[in-house]
Design an enzyme around this catalytic site. Structure first.
Site, PDB file in Angstrom:
ATOM      1  N   GLU A   1      18.223  64.321  12.359  1.00  0.00           N
ATOM      2  CA  GLU A   1      18.186  65.724  12.749  1.00  0.00           C
ATOM      3  C   GLU A   1      16.807  66.245  12.369  1.00  0.00           C
ATOM      4  O   GLU A   1      16.339  66.032  11.245  1.00  0.00           O
ATOM      5  CB  GLU A   1      19.277  66.517  12.019  1.00  0.00           C
ATOM      6  CG  GLU A   1      19.301  67.971  12.432  1.00  0.00           C
ATOM      7  CD  GLU A   1      20.450  68.749  11.814  1.00  0.00           C
ATOM      8  OE1 GLU A   1      20.214  69.925  11.465  1.00  0.00           O
ATOM      9  OE2 GLU A   1      21.555  68.203  11.676  1.00  0.00           O
TER      10      GLU A   1
ATOM     11  N   ASP B   1      27.062  67.756   5.246  1.00  0.00           N
ATOM     12  CA  ASP B   1      25.929  66.882   5.565  1.00  0.00           C
ATOM     13  C   ASP B   1      26.399  65.614   6.292  1.00  0.00           C
ATOM     14  O   ASP B   1      25.719  65.119   7.187  1.00  0.00           O
ATOM     15  CB  ASP B   1      25.177  66.502   4.288  1.00  0.00           C
ATOM     16  CG  ASP B   1      24.872  67.714   3.438  1.00  0.00           C
ATOM     17  OD1 ASP B   1      23.783  68.284   3.597  1.00  0.00           O
ATOM     18  OD2 ASP B   1      25.747  68.105   2.643  1.00  0.00           O
TER      19      ASP B   1
ATOM     20  N   ASP C   1      21.327  63.164   8.319  1.00  0.00           N
ATOM     21  CA  ASP C   1      21.039  64.577   8.111  1.00  0.00           C
ATOM     22  C   ASP C   1      20.176  64.637   6.854  1.00  0.00           C
ATOM     23  O   ASP C   1      20.678  64.448   5.745  1.00  0.00           O
ATOM     24  CB  ASP C   1      22.334  65.371   7.929  1.00  0.00           C
ATOM     25  CG  ASP C   1      22.068  66.847   7.706  1.00  0.00           C
ATOM     26  OD1 ASP C   1      21.162  67.406   8.352  1.00  0.00           O
ATOM     27  OD2 ASP C   1      22.779  67.452   6.871  1.00  0.00           O
TER      28      ASP C   1
END
Length: 165
Positions: free
Chosen positions: A67, A140, A7
């Site tokens: 992501e 996260d 992330d």
């Protein structure tokens, strides 16, 4: 297959490492690479690069999953997060492993069955799917695990579509 989920961020970069065997997944590790406020930006990028390289060295993943950046209200933040994402991708690319990316909606859909799920729903489902005692913290890390779960649940045929070429 060992999957490194990322992330992206520049202050906090979340990571999650999963072992996937078909649709069975088990967590190996998760957490964050943090950089301190006030540290010059180039040094922060160097810390992120070094952190991802360390994860690659420790876990020797078969692939890295990112992501995609979605939307930021602040252009400066978007640029900085993009730079953090870039150094993480560079480290993984130099590690010689395939890179994949999924949108937040694709990840939420894969983890919860609802592409518009909120953060708490995603966190709870990550906890359930990985049989964890607690919700992964910080957010996260949970998001990175969600990206790795999404990849593990994506068919071989579909994976080609999400590979970063």
């Amino acid at each position: 297959m060992t999957i490194l989920g990322i992330d992206p961020g520049y202050a906090i970069l979340g990571y999650g490492v999963l072992e996937a065997d078909g649709r069975k997944v088990r967590p190996l590790d998760y957490g964050v690479v943090e950089t301190k406020v006030g540290t010059p930006f180039p040094e922060r990028l160097d810390m992120l690069y070094a952190g991802v390289n360390e994860l690659l060295r420790l876990y020797k993943p078969d692939c890295a999953v990112f992501e995609e950046l979605f939307f930021y209200h602040n252009a400066t933040t978007a640029i900085q997060v993009g730079a953090g994402r870039g150094v993480a991708m560079l480290a993984a690319q130099q590690g010689g492993i395939p890179l994949y990316e999924y949108t937040p909606m694709q990840i939420k859909l894969a983890v919860t069955g609802n592409g518009h799920a909120d953060k708490k729903q995603v966190q709870q489902m990550v906890k359930l799917l990985l049989n964890l005692n607690t919700v992964p913290k910080p957010d996260d890390a949970a998001d990175a695990l969600g990206a790795a779960i999404c990849h593990a649940n994506t068919s071989e045929v579909s994976r080609a579509e999400f590979r970063i070429k």
